[in-house]
Design a protein around this motif. Structure first.
Motif, PDB file in Angstrom:
ATOM      1  N   SER A 417      39.293  34.488  44.397  1.00  0.00           N
ATOM      2  CA  SER A 417      39.166  34.274  42.958  1.00  0.00           C
ATOM      3  C   SER A 417      39.999  33.082  42.520  1.00  0.00           C
ATOM      4  O   SER A 417      41.111  32.865  42.997  1.00  0.00           O
ATOM      5  N   LEU A 418      39.435  32.332  41.602  1.00  0.00           N
ATOM      6  CA  LEU A 418      40.164  31.253  40.941  1.00  0.00           C
ATOM      7  C   LEU A 418      40.646  31.688  39.564  1.00  0.00           C
ATOM      8  O   LEU A 418      41.399  30.964  38.909  1.00  0.00           O
ATOM      9  N   GLY A 419      40.206  32.880  39.147  1.00  0.00           N
ATOM     10  CA  GLY A 419      40.561  33.379  37.825  1.00  0.00           C
ATOM     11  C   GLY A 419      39.463  34.201  37.206  1.00  0.00           C
ATOM     12  O   GLY A 419      39.610  34.747  36.111  1.00  0.00           O
ATOM     13  N   GLU A 420      38.322  34.327  37.927  1.00  0.00           N
ATOM     14  CA  GLU A 420      37.175  35.049  37.359  1.00  0.00           C
ATOM     15  C   GLU A 420      37.179  36.531  37.712  1.00  0.00           C
ATOM     16  O   GLU A 420      36.331  37.282  37.248  1.00  0.00           O
ATOM     17  N   LYS A 421      38.149  36.971  38.536  1.00  0.00           N
ATOM     18  CA  LYS A 421      38.253  38.404  38.828  1.00  0.00           C
ATOM     19  C   LYS A 421      39.707  38.759  39.115  1.00  0.00           C
ATOM     20  O   LYS A 421      40.515  37.905  39.515  1.00  0.00           O
ATOM     21  N   ILE A 422      40.066  40.011  38.885  1.00  0.00           N
ATOM     22  CA  ILE A 422      41.419  40.491  39.147  1.00  0.00           C
ATOM     23  C   ILE A 422      41.477  41.062  40.559  1.00  0.00           C
ATOM     24  O   ILE A 422      40.739  41.992  40.892  1.00  0.00           O
ATOM     25  N   LEU A 423      42.355  40.525  41.392  1.00  0.00           N
ATOM     26  CA  LEU A 423      42.549  41.020  42.757  1.00  0.00           C
ATOM     27  C   LEU A 423      43.689  42.031  42.828  1.00  0.00           C
ATOM     28  O   LEU A 423      43.626  43.002  43.581  1.00  0.00           O
ATOM     29  N   LEU A 424      44.747  41.789  42.053  1.00  0.00           N
ATOM     30  CA  LEU A 424      45.851  42.762  41.973  1.00  0.00           C
ATOM     31  C   LEU A 424      45.467  43.813  40.927  1.00  0.00           C
ATOM     32  O   LEU A 424      45.911  43.776  39.775  1.00  0.00           O
ATOM     33  N   LYS A 426      46.128  46.834  40.305  1.00  0.00           N
ATOM     34  CA  LYS A 426      47.110  47.727  39.689  1.00  0.00           C
ATOM     35  C   LYS A 426      47.995  47.000  38.688  1.00  0.00           C
ATOM     36  O   LYS A 426      48.807  47.630  38.012  1.00  0.00           O
ATOM     37  N   ASP A 427      47.851  45.689  38.621  1.00  0.00           N
ATOM     38  CA  ASP A 427      48.640  44.892  37.675  1.00  0.00           C
ATOM     39  C   ASP A 427      47.708  44.302  36.628  1.00  0.00           C
ATOM     40  O   ASP A 427      47.200  43.186  36.782  1.00  0.00           O
ATOM     41  N   THR A 428      47.488  45.044  35.566  1.00  0.00           N
ATOM     42  CA  THR A 428      46.561  44.544  34.544  1.00  0.00           C
ATOM     43  C   THR A 428      46.753  45.267  33.228  1.00  0.00           C
ATOM     44  O   THR A 428      47.416  46.297  33.150  1.00  0.00           O
ATOM     45  N   ASN A 429      46.207  44.695  32.189  1.00  0.00           N
ATOM     46  CA  ASN A 429      46.066  45.354  30.897  1.00  0.00           C
ATOM     47  C   ASN A 429      44.904  44.665  30.179  1.00  0.00           C
ATOM     48  O   ASN A 429      44.208  43.818  30.758  1.00  0.00           O
ATOM     49  N   SER A 430      44.689  44.977  28.931  1.00  0.00           N
ATOM     50  CA  SER A 430      43.537  44.437  28.217  1.00  0.00           C
ATOM     51  C   SER A 430      43.603  42.914  28.082  1.00  0.00           C
ATOM     52  O   SER A 430      42.566  42.238  28.093  1.00  0.00           O
ATOM     53  N   ASP A 431      44.807  42.353  27.939  1.00  0.00           N
ATOM     54  CA  ASP A 431      44.936  40.904  27.816  1.00  0.00           C
ATOM     55  C   ASP A 431      44.536  40.198  29.102  1.00  0.00           C
ATOM     56  O   ASP A 431      43.827  39.179  29.082  1.00  0.00           O
ATOM     57  N   LYS A 432      44.993  40.712  30.233  1.00  0.00           N
ATOM     58  CA  LYS A 432      44.648  40.078  31.505  1.00  0.00           C
ATOM     59  C   LYS A 432      43.145  40.191  31.757  1.00  0.00           C
ATOM     60  O   LYS A 432      42.501  39.231  32.220  1.00  0.00           O
ATOM     61  N   GLU A 433      42.587  41.349  31.466  1.00  0.00           N
ATOM     62  CA  GLU A 433      41.145  41.545  31.644  1.00  0.00           C
ATOM     63  C   GLU A 433      40.351  40.593  30.748  1.00  0.00           C
ATOM     64  O   GLU A 433      39.335  40.013  31.178  1.00  0.00           O
ATOM     65  N   GLY A 435      41.439  37.713  29.644  1.00  0.00           N
ATOM     66  CA  GLY A 435      41.644  36.372  30.160  1.00  0.00           C
ATOM     67  C   GLY A 435      40.710  36.058  31.310  1.00  0.00           C
ATOM     68  O   GLY A 435      40.132  34.968  31.389  1.00  0.00           O
ATOM     69  N   VAL A 436      40.558  37.014  32.229  1.00  0.00           N
ATOM     70  CA  VAL A 436      39.660  36.830  33.369  1.00  0.00           C
ATOM     71  C   VAL A 436      38.216  36.693  32.890  1.00  0.00           C
ATOM     72  O   VAL A 436      37.465  35.842  33.385  1.00  0.00           O
ATOM     73  N   LYS A 437      37.843  37.511  31.928  1.00  0.00           N
ATOM     74  CA  LYS A 437      36.478  37.448  31.396  1.00  0.00           C
ATOM     75  C   LYS A 437      36.209  36.094  30.739  1.00  0.00           C
ATOM     76  O   LYS A 437      35.143  35.483  30.950  1.00  0.00           O
ATOM     77  N   ALA A 438      37.189  35.615  29.975  1.00  0.00           N
ATOM     78  CA  ALA A 438      37.032  34.322  29.309  1.00  0.00           C
ATOM     79  C   ALA A 438      36.929  33.195  30.334  1.00  0.00           C
ATOM     80  O   ALA A 438      36.120  32.274  30.199  1.00  0.00           O
ATOM     81  N   PHE A 439      37.752  33.257  31.376  1.00  0.00           N
ATOM     82  CA  PHE A 439      37.716  32.232  32.417  1.00  0.00           C
ATOM     83  C   PHE A 439      36.350  32.220  33.101  1.00  0.00           C
ATOM     84  O   PHE A 439      35.760  31.158  33.338  1.00  0.00           O
ATOM     85  N   ALA A 440      35.844  33.428  33.432  1.00  0.00           N
ATOM     86  CA  ALA A 440      34.527  33.532  34.081  1.00  0.00           C
ATOM     87  C   ALA A 440      33.420  32.991  33.187  1.00  0.00           C
ATOM     88  O   ALA A 440      32.419  32.453  33.676  1.00  0.00           O
ATOM     89  N   ASN A 441      33.593  33.127  31.875  1.00  0.00           N
ATOM     90  CA  ASN A 441      32.578  32.648  30.926  1.00  0.00           C
ATOM     91  C   ASN A 441      32.755  31.181  30.547  1.00  0.00           C
ATOM     92  O   ASN A 441      32.014  30.654  29.724  1.00  0.00           O
ATOM     93  N   GLY A 442      33.775  30.547  31.085  1.00  0.00           N
ATOM     94  CA  GLY A 442      33.988  29.136  30.799  1.00  0.00           C
ATOM     95  C   GLY A 442      34.724  28.857  29.516  1.00  0.00           C
ATOM     96  O   GLY A 442      34.634  27.742  28.985  1.00  0.00           O
ATOM     97  N   ASP A 443      35.476  29.843  28.986  1.00  0.00           N
ATOM     98  CA  ASP A 443      36.223  29.667  27.740  1.00  0.00           C
ATOM     99  C   ASP A 443      37.699  29.483  28.080  1.00  0.00           C
ATOM    100  O   ASP A 443      38.472  30.442  28.141  1.00  0.00           O
ATOM    101  N   LEU A 465      50.020  34.114  36.411  1.00  0.00           N
ATOM    102  CA  LEU A 465      50.539  32.761  36.227  1.00  0.00           C
ATOM    103  C   LEU A 465      49.653  31.741  36.941  1.00  0.00           C
ATOM    104  O   LEU A 465      49.417  30.640  36.420  1.00  0.00           O
ATOM    105  N   ILE A 466      49.139  32.089  38.102  1.00  0.00           N
ATOM    106  CA  ILE A 466      48.220  31.187  38.809  1.00  0.00           C
ATOM    107  C   ILE A 466      46.937  30.997  38.006  1.00  0.00           C
ATOM    108  O   ILE A 466      46.449  29.873  37.829  1.00  0.00           O
ATOM    109  N   TYR A 467      46.386  32.087  37.492  1.00  0.00           N
ATOM    110  CA  TYR A 467      45.160  31.983  36.700  1.00  0.00           C
ATOM    111  C   TYR A 467      45.408  31.189  35.418  1.00  0.00           C
ATOM    112  O   TYR A 467      44.529  30.419  34.973  1.00  0.00           O
ATOM    113  N   LEU A 468      46.560  31.354  34.812  1.00  0.00           N
ATOM    114  CA  LEU A 468      46.907  30.598  33.608  1.00  0.00           C
ATOM    115  C   LEU A 468      46.910  29.101  33.910  1.00  0.00           C
ATOM    116  O   LEU A 468      46.328  28.297  33.167  1.00  0.00           O
TER     117      LEU A 468
END
Length: 829
Positions: A417-424, A426-433, A435-443, A465-468
């Motif tokens: 993943s470059l940012g379009e999916k969460i690999l970790l 167990k480390d997430t919340n609504s903001d991270k989810e 963010g990943v969705k926005a990245f996958a959609n090109g936003d 931080l890498i995805y950011l």
């Protein structure tokens, strides 16, 4: 028992070597404190200024000759050090000429031989050497930047202190009356401030720690070192007052300055004012003491301001800055004594304030004049990613804010993943989810906002931080790309440790203008520590031509197959954690590592067992199906002098289905085992820790770096005093910029895996700054001139791909004071 010293200062040289006027003042300052009856109390102090070679050799031989066992003998040298093509160290004399190196200098080997023949078992050597510009003829282009003082001067009962072991820096300040290192050596002795344990004596190791901390406050790139064996660390050099009011006040000032990061807080001021009153010190005396403590901090701030001013002028003149300007700034950086990390922190906020602007629009062709007249009177609306940017024709276009990201996906199941999916997961919340969705959609804009929000509450997650940074890189639309391969599915804690090192470098690089103006993007891959999966990921990455380098894989098992693919397909891969002695691929390959091989750790543990524990009979617990495990055992047996294929009664295979930890311990005990050596891989760690549990501290246990995990600490008291060999520990680097910056990023301590992953990423970035092709990167890393500043020291590679001059340290498991928790702590020499 006599105390004798020889102080040599060489300030004047033949043409070709830079004069060092402070060297004379250095020996005078040292003479004063050593002869003082209440400080050094030396019986005899000889001063030698600007000697010829023979005069200097005779003085050294006289110093160490005819001494008794309990005599304390000290040699101090301030001047140029020179290194030849074979790595031999020389001390320059008044008549030293580069063209007549051996006949006009004093060889370190000569000094070493003289010391070895001396009967004294308390020998101290202090070198305030300036290596910069003092190379042997034709040596500068081939130098590796490191001076091997330990092997050329070290010995039992001896301590060698050096101002630096780098050939890259000269830290004598222009116009200064005394050199930086000697200044703080003398200060530590003269004031008694180097007496860290407050026992009234200043030992060699205390003096080193004091001088090192002060030097690195003023000039962070300068790295004083100490090389000592056994009793060498505890040689007492001088006396220190115990109840002196000025020293008590100074120690309190140092506490508040350190805790205030170079400033005294309001609370600290109240404490100091009251203490000054109680100690009977005048305001003038207090001001002088505070000034001395604050001096290195003020010196750092002075140099910081100078670099800031120069950098601002340069980016006002041109931005992005040219290669030529960067080289000029690098030279200024070296003179100031700043590391690359210092520079990154200085430049980042300056760059952040500079808007990104496009050059003026070129005039349109002169055809269709009627159309041009119409367009020239209009305002043009340019649509970029949903954002309308308005500009008058022929005017400078205002800063562009690009919301969109170019969509790209590295689909291998759910593994890259470059940012379009969460690999970790167990480390997430609504903001991270989000963010990943926005990245996958090109936003990009939404992705950046959401990842920033997530980071506010979850500082320790490196994936975010890498995805950011990836989203910011996509927004910039000019980037270079690397990948990192880690065992997220099987060992997420280890994966996160490695990702923190990669994320640290990426954030540092992107916040300071990128790599020659291009941002760094990182693809994260989950290889599950599986050889087959790591090979599958390697196949995908080598076929993605925009991937220029890979950090990983993690383990020796995962590296085995993947490294062959990387090498054959000509893609650089640097493992930060694979330690098996043999690296897949031949010399001059594309495969490297920033961690010491098993040979280094095994030798240190074998030496510890034989010399410290004074034991020789060992029971081995390992996984016969794992390359790392077998390699470690084989190397240990070799260094300990065991028959590798000999008696197997004390060999216990953790990979067998019927392995019984309790019975194995009983059998080992019955066979007379004095030491247990555990070398599990990640898949057999649980069984190895069961061995630790059933042993219950009865037999000493030694282990490799793979045991350095949270699971080991969870064994608790039964793992106490276990000895491990690892490449790096945070407690040995508390004052480093890497540790300080890591604390800012993660708000948590970092491990050796984070440090070596940082080094692997930094090596790739340093190479890419010169050449941005796969083959070019390989050539840079194999170049004898290549070096990079890493968390664990200078990064250089042998032609085999191994880390040059790699070292390990010993640590143990110890209970945290006042708690029921356990931690890894370094073993003090």
């Amino acid at each position: 028992m006599a105390k004798v010293a020889l102080l040599i200062g060489v300030s004047e040289y033949e043409p070709g070597l830079i004069p060092l006027p402070a060297a004379i003042n250095d020996v005078e300052a040292m003479q004063e404190v050593l002869q003082h009856p209440e400080i050094g109390g030396f019986d005899e102090v000889t001063v030698l200024v600007n000697p010829q070679r023979q005069e200097m050799e005779e003085a050294v031989e006289t110093l160490f000759g005819g001494r008794q066992k309990d005599d304390l003998v000290l040699l101090f040298f301030s001047g140029h050090g020179i290194k030849d093509e074979e790595g031999n160290l020389y001390f320059a004399t008044h008549n030293t000429r580069k063209t007549l190196l051996k006949s006009t200098t004093v060889r370190a080997r000569f000094v070493h031989d003289v010391m070895n023949k001396s009967r004294s078992k308390r020998e101290v050597v202090i070198l305030d050497c300036c290596f910069s510009g003092a190379f042997a003829e034709g040596m500068l282009a081939r130098d590796d930047g490191f001076v091997d003082v330990k092997n050329q001067l070290g010995g039992e009962g001896r301590a060698v202190l050096t101002s630096s072991t780098s050939t890259q820096y000269s830290f004598e300040q222009p116009g200064a009356d005394i050199s930086t290192y000697t200044r703080y050596i003398v200060e530590g002795l003269k004031t008694g401030a180097a007496d860290r344990d407050e026992d009234g004596k200043i030992s060699v190791d205390e003096l080193h720690e004091y001088a090192k901390s002060k030097v690195q406050e003023a000039a962070p790139a300068m790295k004083p070192e100490i090389y000592a064996i056994k009793e060498g660390y505890k040689i007492n050099l001088a006396k220190a007052p115990i109840d002196d009011p000025e020293l008590k006040y100074r120690r309190e000032v140092e506490f508040w300055v350190e805790s205030g990061k170079g400033e005294i807080s309001d609370a600290g001021r109240d404490v100091l004012d009251e203490l000054r009153h109680n100690l009977g010190l005048t305001s003038e005396e207090a001001v002088v003491i505070e000034g001395k403590v604050l001096e290195p901090h003020r010196e750092y701030q002075r140099k910081l301001k100078r670099y800031q001013e120069r950098f601002i002028k340069e980016i006002q003149r041109e931005y992005p800055i040219s290669d030529n300007t960067r080289e000029q700034l690098k030279r200024f950086q070296k003179v100031l004594g700043f590391t690359d990390e210092n520079i990154a922190l200085i430049e980042a906020p300056i760059i952040a304030k500079k808007p990104l602007t496009l050059p003026p629009v070129n005039p349109l062709p002169r055809q269709n004049n009627n159309f041009l007249q119409y367009v020239g009177a209009c305002i043009i609306g340019v649509v970029i990613g949903g954002t309308v940017i308005y500009a008058l024709l022929h005017k400078t276009i205002p800063p562009i804010v690009v919301n969109s990201c170019v969509k790209e996906s590295y689909i291998v199941g759910d593994r890259i993943s470059l940012g379009e999916k969460i690999l970790l997961v167990k480390d997430t919340n609504s903001d991270k989810e989000a963010g990943v969705k926005a990245f996958a959609n090109g936003d990009c804009k939404t992705a950046i906002d959401k990842f920033n929000a997530y980071r506010t509450a979850n500082r320790t997650d490196p994936e975010a931080l890498i995805y950011l940074n990836n989203a910011k890189a996509r927004q910039q639309q000019q980037q270079l790309k690397i990948a990192v391969s880690v065992p997220i599915g099987t060992n997420p804690n280890v994966a996160k440790e490695i990702l923190r090192g990669v994320a640290h470098v990426q954030d540092q690089v992107n916040s300071t203008g990128g790599i020659n103006g291009k941002a760094l993007e990182v693809a994260i891959a989950n290889d599950d520590d599986s050889e087959d999966t790591a090979k599958e990921i390697a196949t995908v990455l080598v076929n993605k031509q925009d991937i220029l380098g890979v950090v990983g894989p993690c383990s020796s098992a995962a590296s085995k197959g993947a490294s062959t693919i990387y090498n054959n397909s000509k893609l650089v891969a640097i493992s930060p954690t694979s330690t098996a002695v043999t690296i897949p691929g031949a010399n001059n390959s594309y495969v490297f590592r920033t961690v010491p091989s098993d040979a280094v750790a095994a030798k240190q543990l074998a030496d510890f067992m034989v010399n410290k524990l004074q034991k020789t009979k060992v029971a081995f617990f390992y996984n016969s199906k794992n390359n790392y495990s077998k390699s470690f055992i084989s190397q240990f047996k070799s260094y300990a002098g065991f028959d590798i294929n000999g008696d197997n009664r004390l060999n216990f295979d953790l990979s067998t289905e019927d392995f019984d930890p309790n019975n194995s311990i009983k059998q080992a005990s019955q066979e007379g085992a004095e030491v247990l050596l555990i070398a599990p891989d990640s898949h057999s760690l649980d069984k190895a820790l069961q061995v630790v549990h059933h042993n219950n501290n009865k037999i000493p246990i030694l282990g490799g770096d793979d045991v350095y995990k949270i699971e080991t600490l969870q064994v608790g008291k039964k793992a106490e005093k276990m000895i491990l060999a690892i490449p790096w520990h945070i407690q040995n680097a508390q004052n480093s910029n890497f540790v300080k910056n890591s604390d800012i990023l993660w708000k948590a301590p970092v491990s050796w895996r984070t440090a070596t992953a940082y080094d692997a990423t930094m090596a790739i970035i340093t190479g890419l700054q010169q050449k941005t092709t796969r083959d070019g990167l390989k050539q840079m890393l194999h170049s004898p001139n290549f070096s990079a500043d890493g968390a664990t020291g200078k990064i250089k590679f042998a032609q085999s791909g191994d880390r040059a001059d790699a070292l390990t340290i010993l640590i143990k498991v110890q209970q945290k004071p006042g708690t029921d928790q356990y931690e890894f702590v370094p073993i003090q020499p």
